[in-house]
Design a protein around this motif. Structure first.
Motif, PDB file in Angstrom:
ATOM      1  N   SER A 256       0.824  -1.216   0.000  1.00  0.00           N
ATOM      2  CA  SER A 256       0.000   0.000   0.000  1.00  0.00           C
ATOM      3  C   SER A 256       0.856   1.264   0.000  1.00  0.00           C
ATOM      4  O   SER A 256       0.575   2.216  -0.739  1.00  0.00           O
ATOM      5  CB  SER A 256      -0.940  -0.011   1.204  1.00  0.00           C
ATOM      6  N   VAL A 257       1.893   1.306   0.843  1.00  0.00           N
ATOM      7  CA  VAL A 257       2.723   2.519   0.927  1.00  0.00           C
ATOM      8  C   VAL A 257       3.504   2.768  -0.359  1.00  0.00           C
ATOM      9  O   VAL A 257       3.487   3.888  -0.895  1.00  0.00           O
ATOM     10  CB  VAL A 257       3.669   2.434   2.147  1.00  0.00           C
ATOM     11  N   PRO A 258       4.198   1.765  -0.910  1.00  0.00           N
ATOM     12  CA  PRO A 258       4.883   2.013  -2.197  1.00  0.00           C
ATOM     13  C   PRO A 258       3.934   2.416  -3.316  1.00  0.00           C
ATOM     14  O   PRO A 258       4.264   3.290  -4.128  1.00  0.00           O
ATOM     15  CB  PRO A 258       5.552   0.662  -2.498  1.00  0.00           C
ATOM     16  N   LEU A 259       2.750   1.795  -3.364  1.00  0.00           N
ATOM     17  CA  LEU A 259       1.795   2.156  -4.403  1.00  0.00           C
ATOM     18  C   LEU A 259       1.289   3.582  -4.213  1.00  0.00           C
ATOM     19  O   LEU A 259       1.117   4.316  -5.194  1.00  0.00           O
ATOM     20  CB  LEU A 259       0.620   1.167  -4.387  1.00  0.00           C
ATOM     21  N   ARG A 260       1.043   3.968  -2.966  1.00  0.00           N
ATOM     22  CA  ARG A 260       0.590   5.341  -2.708  1.00  0.00           C
ATOM     23  C   ARG A 260       1.648   6.344  -3.144  1.00  0.00           C
ATOM     24  O   ARG A 260       1.350   7.361  -3.783  1.00  0.00           O
ATOM     25  CB  ARG A 260       0.291   5.508  -1.215  1.00  0.00           C
ATOM     26  N   ASN A 261       2.906   6.065  -2.804  1.00  0.00           N
ATOM     27  CA  ASN A 261       3.986   6.978  -3.210  1.00  0.00           C
ATOM     28  C   ASN A 261       4.116   7.032  -4.727  1.00  0.00           C
ATOM     29  O   ASN A 261       4.391   8.094  -5.304  1.00  0.00           O
ATOM     30  CB  ASN A 261       5.305   6.531  -2.577  1.00  0.00           C
ATOM     31  N   LEU A 262       3.924   5.883  -5.378  1.00  0.00           N
ATOM     32  CA  LEU A 262       3.999   5.856  -6.836  1.00  0.00           C
ATOM     33  C   LEU A 262       2.924   6.734  -7.455  1.00  0.00           C
ATOM     34  O   LEU A 262       3.177   7.481  -8.411  1.00  0.00           O
ATOM     35  CB  LEU A 262       3.863   4.411  -7.333  1.00  0.00           C
ATOM     36  N   VAL A 263       1.726   6.668  -6.904  1.00  0.00           N
ATOM     37  CA  VAL A 263       0.622   7.474  -7.420  1.00  0.00           C
ATOM     38  C   VAL A 263       0.876   8.953  -7.183  1.00  0.00           C
ATOM     39  O   VAL A 263       0.671   9.791  -8.074  1.00  0.00           O
ATOM     40  CB  VAL A 263      -0.703   7.033  -6.765  1.00  0.00           C
TER      41      VAL A 263
ATOM     42  N   ALA B 111      -2.031   9.923 -10.630  1.00  0.00           N
ATOM     43  CA  ALA B 111      -2.874  10.444  -9.555  1.00  0.00           C
ATOM     44  C   ALA B 111      -4.237  10.872 -10.078  1.00  0.00           C
ATOM     45  O   ALA B 111      -5.278  10.645  -9.433  1.00  0.00           O
ATOM     46  CB  ALA B 111      -2.174  11.622  -8.869  1.00  0.00           C
ATOM     47  N   THR B 112      -4.259  11.484 -11.265  1.00  0.00           N
ATOM     48  CA  THR B 112      -5.535  11.869 -11.867  1.00  0.00           C
ATOM     49  C   THR B 112      -6.383  10.649 -12.178  1.00  0.00           C
ATOM     50  O   THR B 112      -7.593  10.622 -11.893  1.00  0.00           O
ATOM     51  CB  THR B 112      -5.281  12.669 -13.160  1.00  0.00           C
ATOM     52  N   ALA B 113      -5.757   9.615 -12.747  1.00  0.00           N
ATOM     53  CA  ALA B 113      -6.495   8.394 -13.056  1.00  0.00           C
ATOM     54  C   ALA B 113      -7.034   7.739 -11.795  1.00  0.00           C
ATOM     55  O   ALA B 113      -8.172   7.264 -11.758  1.00  0.00           O
ATOM     56  CB  ALA B 113      -5.588   7.418 -13.816  1.00  0.00           C
ATOM     57  N   ALA B 114      -6.229   7.716 -10.736  1.00  0.00           N
ATOM     58  CA  ALA B 114      -6.683   7.121  -9.476  1.00  0.00           C
ATOM     59  C   ALA B 114      -7.845   7.897  -8.887  1.00  0.00           C
ATOM     60  O   ALA B 114      -8.805   7.315  -8.360  1.00  0.00           O
ATOM     61  CB  ALA B 114      -5.525   7.063  -8.477  1.00  0.00           C
ATOM     62  N   THR B 115      -7.802   9.224  -8.982  1.00  0.00           N
ATOM     63  CA  THR B 115      -8.893  10.050  -8.466  1.00  0.00           C
ATOM     64  C   THR B 115     -10.186   9.792  -9.224  1.00  0.00           C
ATOM     65  O   THR B 115     -11.260   9.659  -8.627  1.00  0.00           O
ATOM     66  CB  THR B 115      -8.514  11.538  -8.558  1.00  0.00           C
ATOM     67  N   VAL B 116     -10.097   9.711 -10.545  1.00  0.00           N
ATOM     68  CA  VAL B 116     -11.282   9.448 -11.357  1.00  0.00           C
ATOM     69  C   VAL B 116     -11.860   8.068 -11.041  1.00  0.00           C
ATOM     70  O   VAL B 116     -13.082   7.901 -10.876  1.00  0.00           O
ATOM     71  CB  VAL B 116     -10.941   9.558 -12.859  1.00  0.00           C
TER      72      VAL B 116
END
Length: 309
Positions: free
Chosen positions: A8-15, A22-27
Protein backbone atom coordinates in the motif's frame (compact mmCIF):
# COMPACT_ATOMS: atom_id res chain seq x y z
CA UNK A 1 -4.82 -9.03 1.83
CA UNK A 2 -1.31 -9.18 3.33
CA UNK A 3 0.23 -8.49 -0.08
CA UNK A 4 -2.06 -5.50 -0.60
CA UNK A 5 -1.26 -4.17 2.88
CA UNK A 6 2.48 -4.52 2.34
CA UNK A 7 2.30 -2.82 -1.06
CA UNK A 8 0.00 0.00 0.00
CA UNK A 9 2.72 2.52 0.93
CA UNK A 10 4.88 2.01 -2.20
CA UNK A 11 1.79 2.16 -4.40
CA UNK A 12 0.59 5.34 -2.71
CA UNK A 13 3.99 6.98 -3.21
CA UNK A 14 4.00 5.86 -6.84
CA UNK A 15 0.62 7.47 -7.42
CA UNK A 16 1.54 10.70 -5.66
CA UNK A 17 4.79 11.05 -7.61
CA UNK A 18 3.06 10.91 -11.03
CA UNK A 19 0.42 13.49 -11.85
CA UNK A 20 -1.31 11.47 -14.59
CA UNK A 21 -1.48 8.38 -12.42
CA UNK A 22 -2.87 10.44 -9.55
CA UNK A 23 -5.53 11.87 -11.87
CA UNK A 24 -6.50 8.39 -13.06
CA UNK A 25 -6.68 7.12 -9.48
CA UNK A 26 -8.89 10.05 -8.47
CA UNK A 27 -11.28 9.45 -11.36
CA UNK A 28 -11.44 5.72 -10.63
CA UNK A 29 -12.17 6.17 -6.92
CA UNK A 30 -14.74 8.89 -7.56
CA UNK A 31 -16.70 6.76 -10.04
CA UNK A 32 -16.54 3.60 -7.93
CA UNK A 33 -17.49 5.25 -4.63
CA UNK A 34 -20.39 7.14 -6.21
CA UNK A 35 -21.76 4.05 -7.94
CA UNK A 36 -21.29 1.50 -5.14
CA UNK A 37 -24.35 2.48 -3.01
CA UNK A 38 -26.66 2.18 -6.02
CA UNK A 39 -25.09 -1.11 -6.99
CA UNK A 40 -25.58 -2.49 -3.48
CA UNK A 41 -29.19 -1.33 -3.37
CA UNK A 42 -29.84 -2.85 -6.78
CA UNK A 43 -28.53 -6.29 -5.89
CA UNK A 44 -30.48 -6.34 -2.61
CA UNK A 45 -33.69 -5.60 -4.48
CA UNK A 46 -32.87 -8.11 -7.22
CA UNK A 47 -32.33 -10.73 -4.50
CA UNK A 48 -35.75 -9.95 -3.05
CA UNK A 49 -37.29 -10.23 -6.51
CA UNK A 50 -35.66 -13.62 -7.08
CA UNK A 51 -36.98 -14.75 -3.70
CA UNK A 52 -40.58 -13.54 -3.75
CA UNK A 53 -41.50 -12.83 -7.41
CA UNK A 54 -41.37 -16.10 -9.33
CA UNK A 55 -41.50 -16.26 -13.15
CA UNK A 56 -44.77 -18.20 -12.90
CA UNK A 57 -46.39 -15.29 -11.08
CA UNK A 58 -45.18 -12.85 -13.73
CA UNK A 59 -46.42 -15.07 -16.55
CA UNK A 60 -49.93 -15.24 -15.06
CA UNK A 61 -50.10 -11.45 -14.90
CA UNK A 62 -49.43 -10.91 -18.60
CA UNK A 63 -52.33 -10.28 -21.02
CA UNK A 64 -52.80 -12.90 -23.71
CA UNK A 65 -52.80 -10.45 -26.63
CA UNK A 66 -49.36 -9.57 -27.95
CA UNK A 67 -49.67 -5.77 -27.99
CA UNK A 68 -50.91 -5.35 -24.41
CA UNK A 69 -48.52 -8.06 -23.19
CA UNK A 70 -45.51 -6.24 -24.67
CA UNK A 71 -46.65 -2.92 -23.19
CA UNK A 72 -47.25 -4.40 -19.74
CA UNK A 73 -43.90 -6.20 -19.79
CA UNK A 74 -42.11 -3.00 -20.76
CA UNK A 75 -43.74 -0.86 -18.09
CA UNK A 76 -43.35 -3.58 -15.43
CA UNK A 77 -39.59 -3.36 -15.90
CA UNK A 78 -39.73 -0.12 -13.91
CA UNK A 79 -40.97 -2.02 -10.86
CA UNK A 80 -38.31 -4.75 -10.83
CA UNK A 81 -34.86 -3.27 -10.13
CA UNK A 82 -31.83 -5.34 -10.98
CA UNK A 83 -28.94 -5.41 -13.40
CA UNK A 84 -29.11 -6.85 -16.89
CA UNK A 85 -27.25 -9.95 -15.69
CA UNK A 86 -30.37 -10.96 -13.77
CA UNK A 87 -32.91 -9.98 -16.42
CA UNK A 88 -31.63 -12.49 -19.00
CA UNK A 89 -32.27 -15.64 -16.89
CA UNK A 90 -35.67 -14.33 -15.80
CA UNK A 91 -36.61 -13.58 -19.40
CA UNK A 92 -35.56 -17.08 -20.44
CA UNK A 93 -37.81 -18.60 -17.76
CA UNK A 94 -40.70 -16.39 -18.90
CA UNK A 95 -40.14 -17.12 -22.58
CA UNK A 96 -42.91 -18.98 -24.36
CA UNK A 97 -44.88 -19.07 -27.58
CA UNK A 98 -46.73 -16.05 -28.96
CA UNK A 99 -47.23 -13.06 -26.71
CA UNK A 100 -45.22 -14.53 -23.83
CA UNK A 101 -42.07 -14.69 -25.94
CA UNK A 102 -42.30 -11.08 -27.11
CA UNK A 103 -43.22 -9.90 -23.62
CA UNK A 104 -40.28 -11.78 -22.06
CA UNK A 105 -37.80 -10.12 -24.41
CA UNK A 106 -39.38 -6.72 -23.81
CA UNK A 107 -39.01 -7.21 -20.08
CA UNK A 108 -35.38 -8.32 -20.55
CA UNK A 109 -34.53 -4.99 -22.19
CA UNK A 110 -36.72 -2.74 -20.03
CA UNK A 111 -36.00 -4.00 -16.50
CA UNK A 112 -32.30 -3.06 -16.29
CA UNK A 113 -32.79 0.26 -18.06
CA UNK A 114 -35.84 2.01 -16.55
CA UNK A 115 -36.00 0.73 -12.97
CA UNK A 116 -35.92 3.23 -10.08
CA UNK A 117 -32.35 2.46 -9.01
CA UNK A 118 -31.04 3.23 -12.50
CA UNK A 119 -33.09 6.42 -12.81
CA UNK A 120 -32.04 7.71 -9.38
CA UNK A 121 -28.38 6.97 -10.11
CA UNK A 122 -28.73 8.86 -13.40
CA UNK A 123 -30.22 11.85 -11.57
CA UNK A 124 -27.35 11.83 -9.07
CA UNK A 125 -24.72 11.47 -11.78
CA UNK A 126 -26.17 14.36 -13.83
CA UNK A 127 -27.31 16.90 -11.20
CA UNK A 128 -27.06 19.77 -13.68
CA UNK A 129 -29.04 17.99 -16.41
CA UNK A 130 -32.25 16.50 -14.95
CA UNK A 131 -33.61 16.06 -18.46
CA UNK A 132 -31.22 13.12 -18.87
CA UNK A 133 -33.45 11.04 -16.59
CA UNK A 134 -36.54 11.52 -18.73
CA UNK A 135 -34.57 11.06 -21.93
CA UNK A 136 -33.02 7.80 -20.72
CA UNK A 137 -36.35 6.43 -19.50
CA UNK A 138 -38.16 7.29 -22.74
CA UNK A 139 -35.47 6.05 -25.12
CA UNK A 140 -34.89 2.81 -23.18
CA UNK A 141 -38.61 2.04 -22.95
CA UNK A 142 -39.09 2.73 -26.67
CA UNK A 143 -36.18 0.41 -27.45
CA UNK A 144 -37.69 -2.40 -25.38
CA UNK A 145 -41.17 -1.97 -26.87
CA UNK A 146 -39.84 -1.76 -30.42
CA UNK A 147 -37.80 -4.94 -30.04
CA UNK A 148 -40.73 -6.76 -28.43
CA UNK A 149 -43.01 -5.77 -31.27
CA UNK A 150 -40.35 -6.72 -33.82
CA UNK A 151 -39.93 -10.17 -32.28
CA UNK A 152 -43.69 -10.70 -32.30
CA UNK A 153 -43.74 -9.85 -36.01
CA UNK A 154 -40.54 -11.41 -37.35
CA UNK A 155 -39.12 -13.61 -34.60
CA UNK A 156 -38.91 -17.38 -35.05
CA UNK A 157 -39.17 -19.87 -32.23
CA UNK A 158 -36.61 -22.18 -33.84
CA UNK A 159 -33.90 -19.57 -33.18
CA UNK A 160 -34.25 -20.28 -29.44
CA UNK A 161 -32.35 -23.55 -29.23
CA UNK A 162 -31.14 -23.63 -25.65
CA UNK A 163 -33.05 -25.54 -22.98
CA UNK A 164 -34.62 -23.74 -20.05
CA UNK A 165 -32.06 -23.12 -17.30
CA UNK A 166 -32.56 -24.67 -13.90
CA UNK A 167 -34.34 -22.42 -11.44
CA UNK A 168 -34.12 -22.59 -7.66
CA UNK A 169 -35.24 -25.83 -6.09
CA UNK A 170 -38.41 -25.88 -4.04
CA UNK A 171 -36.34 -27.15 -1.12
CA UNK A 172 -34.17 -24.03 -1.09
CA UNK A 173 -35.03 -21.63 1.70
CA UNK A 174 -35.86 -18.01 1.04
CA UNK A 175 -32.61 -17.02 2.73
CA UNK A 176 -30.67 -19.25 0.33
CA UNK A 177 -32.46 -17.83 -2.71
CA UNK A 178 -31.88 -14.27 -1.58
CA UNK A 179 -28.22 -14.70 -0.66
CA UNK A 180 -27.33 -16.62 -3.83
CA UNK A 181 -29.14 -14.16 -6.15
CA UNK A 182 -27.67 -11.11 -4.39
CA UNK A 183 -24.17 -12.61 -4.29
CA UNK A 184 -24.25 -13.54 -7.97
CA UNK A 185 -25.53 -10.13 -9.10
CA UNK A 186 -23.09 -8.21 -6.91
CA UNK A 187 -20.00 -10.14 -8.02
CA UNK A 188 -21.01 -9.91 -11.67
CA UNK A 189 -21.95 -6.22 -11.58
CA UNK A 190 -19.10 -5.06 -9.34
CA UNK A 191 -16.48 -6.70 -11.54
CA UNK A 192 -17.78 -4.91 -14.62
CA UNK A 193 -18.01 -1.66 -12.65
CA UNK A 194 -14.30 -1.93 -11.81
CA UNK A 195 -13.50 -2.50 -15.48
CA UNK A 196 -15.64 0.45 -16.51
CA UNK A 197 -14.14 2.76 -13.89
CA UNK A 198 -10.63 1.74 -14.98
CA UNK A 199 -11.54 2.41 -18.61
CA UNK A 200 -12.97 5.82 -17.78
CA UNK A 201 -9.86 6.69 -15.76
CA UNK A 202 -7.64 5.55 -18.60
CA UNK A 203 -9.62 7.64 -21.09
CA UNK A 204 -8.97 10.74 -18.98
CA UNK A 205 -5.19 10.37 -19.01
CA UNK A 206 -4.32 8.37 -22.13
CA UNK A 207 -6.59 9.90 -24.75
CA UNK A 208 -5.38 13.35 -25.87
CA UNK A 209 -7.86 16.18 -25.19
CA UNK A 210 -8.00 17.05 -28.88
CA UNK A 211 -9.63 13.69 -29.63
CA UNK A 212 -12.51 14.42 -27.25
CA UNK A 213 -12.79 17.90 -28.72
CA UNK A 214 -12.97 16.34 -32.19
CA UNK A 215 -15.74 13.98 -31.05
CA UNK A 216 -17.56 16.89 -29.44
CA UNK A 217 -17.49 18.73 -32.75
CA UNK A 218 -18.56 15.67 -34.80
CA UNK A 219 -21.92 14.67 -33.36
CA UNK A 220 -22.51 11.63 -35.57
CA UNK A 221 -19.00 10.30 -34.88
CA UNK A 222 -19.47 10.90 -31.16
CA UNK A 223 -22.77 9.00 -31.13
CA UNK A 224 -21.29 6.02 -32.95
CA UNK A 225 -18.17 6.00 -30.79
CA UNK A 226 -20.13 6.07 -27.52
CA UNK A 227 -22.48 3.36 -28.77
CA UNK A 228 -19.56 1.05 -29.58
CA UNK A 229 -17.89 1.95 -26.29
CA UNK A 230 -21.04 0.94 -24.40
CA UNK A 231 -20.93 -2.48 -26.05
CA UNK A 232 -17.24 -2.99 -25.31
CA UNK A 233 -17.18 -1.77 -21.70
CA UNK A 234 -20.18 -3.92 -20.66
CA UNK A 235 -21.00 -1.83 -17.59
CA UNK A 236 -23.74 -2.53 -15.07
CA UNK A 237 -26.80 -0.35 -15.72
CA UNK A 238 -26.88 0.70 -12.07
CA UNK A 239 -23.43 2.29 -12.35
CA UNK A 240 -22.91 3.31 -15.97
CA UNK A 241 -24.34 6.81 -15.45
CA UNK A 242 -21.32 7.79 -13.35
CA UNK A 243 -18.94 6.68 -16.08
CA UNK A 244 -20.91 8.65 -18.69
CA UNK A 245 -21.06 11.70 -16.43
CA UNK A 246 -17.26 11.68 -16.08
CA UNK A 247 -16.85 12.28 -19.84
CA UNK A 248 -17.68 15.97 -19.47
CA UNK A 249 -16.03 17.02 -22.74
CA UNK A 250 -18.66 15.21 -24.80
CA UNK A 251 -22.16 16.61 -25.37
CA UNK A 252 -25.13 15.05 -23.57
CA UNK A 253 -26.53 13.34 -26.67
CA UNK A 254 -23.62 10.89 -27.24
CA UNK A 255 -23.61 10.15 -23.52
CA UNK A 256 -27.34 9.42 -23.64
CA UNK A 257 -26.69 6.94 -26.47
CA UNK A 258 -24.08 5.31 -24.24
CA UNK A 259 -26.65 4.95 -21.42
CA UNK A 260 -29.36 3.52 -23.67
CA UNK A 261 -27.21 1.09 -25.66
CA UNK A 262 -25.28 -0.33 -22.68
CA UNK A 263 -28.16 -2.01 -20.79
CA UNK A 264 -29.64 -3.30 -24.06
CA UNK A 265 -26.64 -4.87 -25.77
CA UNK A 266 -23.03 -5.38 -24.72
CA UNK A 267 -20.46 -8.15 -24.79
CA UNK A 268 -21.60 -9.86 -21.59
CA UNK A 269 -25.25 -9.70 -22.63
CA UNK A 270 -24.49 -11.20 -26.03
CA UNK A 271 -22.64 -14.05 -24.31
CA UNK A 272 -25.46 -14.57 -21.81
CA UNK A 273 -28.13 -14.52 -24.51
CA UNK A 274 -26.20 -17.06 -26.54
CA UNK A 275 -25.95 -19.28 -23.49
CA UNK A 276 -29.59 -18.89 -22.44
CA UNK A 277 -31.40 -18.66 -25.78
CA UNK A 278 -28.92 -20.03 -28.31
CA UNK A 279 -26.38 -18.68 -30.78
CA UNK A 280 -28.92 -18.32 -33.60
CA UNK A 281 -30.97 -16.03 -31.37
CA UNK A 282 -28.03 -13.91 -30.21
CA UNK A 283 -26.56 -13.23 -33.68
CA UNK A 284 -29.94 -11.84 -34.80
CA UNK A 285 -31.24 -10.16 -31.68
CA UNK A 286 -28.10 -8.30 -30.59
CA UNK A 287 -27.37 -6.38 -33.84
CA UNK A 288 -31.04 -5.46 -34.23
CA UNK A 289 -31.16 -4.22 -30.63
CA UNK A 290 -28.01 -2.15 -31.18
CA UNK A 291 -29.50 -0.41 -34.22
CA UNK A 292 -32.85 0.24 -32.55
CA UNK A 293 -31.24 1.54 -29.34
CA UNK A 294 -29.00 3.98 -31.23
CA UNK A 295 -31.92 5.29 -33.29
CA UNK A 296 -34.26 5.64 -30.31
CA UNK A 297 -31.62 7.34 -28.15
CA UNK A 298 -30.67 9.75 -30.92
CA UNK A 299 -34.27 10.68 -31.71
CA UNK A 300 -35.32 11.06 -28.08
CA UNK A 301 -32.13 12.93 -27.20
CA UNK A 302 -32.70 15.37 -30.04
CA UNK A 303 -36.10 16.21 -28.54
CA UNK A 304 -35.27 16.13 -24.82
CA UNK A 305 -31.77 17.60 -24.91
CA UNK A 306 -32.32 20.25 -27.56
CA UNK A 307 -30.53 19.11 -30.67
CA UNK A 308 -26.83 18.47 -30.09
CA UNK A 309 -27.26 18.39 -26.31
Amino acid sequence: MLICAAASVPLRNLVLDHDRLATAATVFVAIFVQALPFLALGVVISGLVATFVTPAVLARRLPRRTGPAVLVAGVSGAALPGCECGSVPIARRLYGDGSNGAAALTFMLAAPAINPVVLVSTAVAFPGAPEMVGARFTASLLTALAMGAAWARWGRGRWVSRRLPMAFSDSDSRRTRFSEAARHDFLQAASYLVVGALAAAALHVLVPPWMFEHLAGQLALGILTMAVLAVLLSLCSEADAFVAASLTVLPLLPRLVFLVVGPAVDLKLIAMQAGMFGRAFAVRFAPATFAVAVCCATAVGWVFLGGAG
